[in-house]
Design a protein around this motif. Structure first.
Motif, PDB file in Angstrom:
ATOM      1  N   ARG A 180     -44.331  14.999 -28.373  1.00 49.14           N
ATOM      2  CA  ARG A 180     -44.030  15.650 -27.091  1.00 49.14           C
ATOM      3  C   ARG A 180     -43.964  14.634 -25.961  1.00 49.14           C
ATOM      4  N   LEU A 181     -44.872  13.667 -25.970  1.00 51.30           N
ATOM      5  CA  LEU A 181     -44.849  12.634 -24.946  1.00 51.30           C
ATOM      6  C   LEU A 181     -43.543  11.839 -25.014  1.00 51.30           C
ATOM      7  N   LEU A 182     -43.078  11.538 -26.213  1.00 48.71           N
ATOM      8  CA  LEU A 182     -41.812  10.832 -26.372  1.00 48.71           C
ATOM      9  C   LEU A 182     -40.660  11.649 -25.781  1.00 48.71           C
ATOM     10  N   HIS A 183     -40.641  12.943 -26.036  1.00 49.35           N
ATOM     11  CA  HIS A 183     -39.615  13.813 -25.448  1.00 49.35           C
ATOM     12  C   HIS A 183     -39.658  13.737 -23.927  1.00 49.35           C
ATOM     13  N   TYR A 184     -40.861  13.814 -23.386  1.00 52.74           N
ATOM     14  CA  TYR A 184     -41.031  13.783 -21.934  1.00 52.74           C
ATOM     15  C   TYR A 184     -40.581  12.436 -21.361  1.00 52.74           C
ATOM     16  N   GLU A 185     -40.948  11.340 -22.014  1.00 53.48           N
ATOM     17  CA  GLU A 185     -40.518  10.020 -21.551  1.00 53.48           C
ATOM     18  C   GLU A 185     -38.998   9.907 -21.546  1.00 53.48           C
ATOM     19  N   ARG A 186     -38.353  10.442 -22.563  1.00 47.50           N
ATOM     20  CA  ARG A 186     -36.890  10.400 -22.634  1.00 47.50           C
ATOM     21  C   ARG A 186     -36.268  11.223 -21.503  1.00 47.50           C
ATOM     22  N   GLN A 187     -36.875  12.365 -21.204  1.00 46.10           N
ATOM     23  CA  GLN A 187     -36.361  13.207 -20.128  1.00 46.10           C
ATOM     24  C   GLN A 187     -36.546  12.514 -18.770  1.00 46.10           C
ATOM     25  N   LEU A 188     -37.681  11.844 -18.576  1.00 42.73           N
ATOM     26  CA  LEU A 188     -37.903  11.085 -17.342  1.00 42.73           C
ATOM     27  C   LEU A 188     -36.875   9.968 -17.209  1.00 42.73           C
TER      28      LEU A 188
END
Length: 182
Positions: free
Chosen positions: A140-148
């Motif tokens: 989930r953190l990876l998804h969030y980093e990609r979205q940022l």
């Protein structure tokens, strides 16, 4: 810079807003109750309208992840996967996995958390706050980093185009840091 949310993030925000949940820490039983969904115990997880079955042997963290996965099937998919083409079944499974990541750790809640500097500490914090496994929290953190990153790139490109007198696109470089625990 404005964060660009995805339609899925907006959907999850609307679901939680609709059931009056704004902070992490709610049990899946409470979430299901607020959504008028019955949780039943069964070895094989599945969803039918109004019911999601979970394996009572699984950990609370794993059952939270499974609940969110099955909730996607209930909210967004119709029919029985047994008779559908393999590619379509895989598509639904990918959609359910992505939904589960977003539902277990909603972006609007994630944005309110002061994150530690080390990535491993961020993962542990997310796992603890949202009641999920470290592996799931890392995804989930990876998804969030990609979205940022996507939001940041959108901002840079938009400003580059708006401030450039000619039609040349300029890319401003920026540094991404990934501080691991190793």
């Amino acid at each position: 810079m404005k964060y660009l949310s995805t339609p899925l993030e907006d959907l999850v925000t609307n679901i939680y807003s609709g059931i009056g949940i704004r902070k992490p820490g709610h049990s899946i039983e409470e979430i299901a109750n607020r959504m008028n969904i019955l949780i039943s115990n069964w070895k094989l997880p599945f969803a039918i309208p109004g019911v999601i079955t979970l394996d009572p042997i699984e950990s609370d963290e794993k059952n939270r992840e499974i609940f969110a996965h099955e909730l996607c099937h209930q909210l967004q998919h119709v029919g029985d996967q047994l008779g559908m083409p393999e590619a379509f079944r895989k598509l639904q499974e990918c959609q359910a996995h992505n939904f589960a990541l977003q539902f277990c750790v909603p972006t609007f809640m994630l944005q309110k958390i002061k994150m530690p500097e080390l990535k491993c500490e961020c993962i542990a914090l997310i796992a603890d706050l949202f009641g999920i496994s470290n592996e799931f929290a890392e995804k989930r953190l990876l998804h969030y980093e990609r979205q940022l990153l996507g939001s940041r790139l959108h901002y840079l490109f938009k400003n580059s185009i708006n401030t450039s007198g000619d039609n040349t696109h300029h890319v401003t470089s920026f540094k991404l840091t990934n501080t691991n625990c190793h």
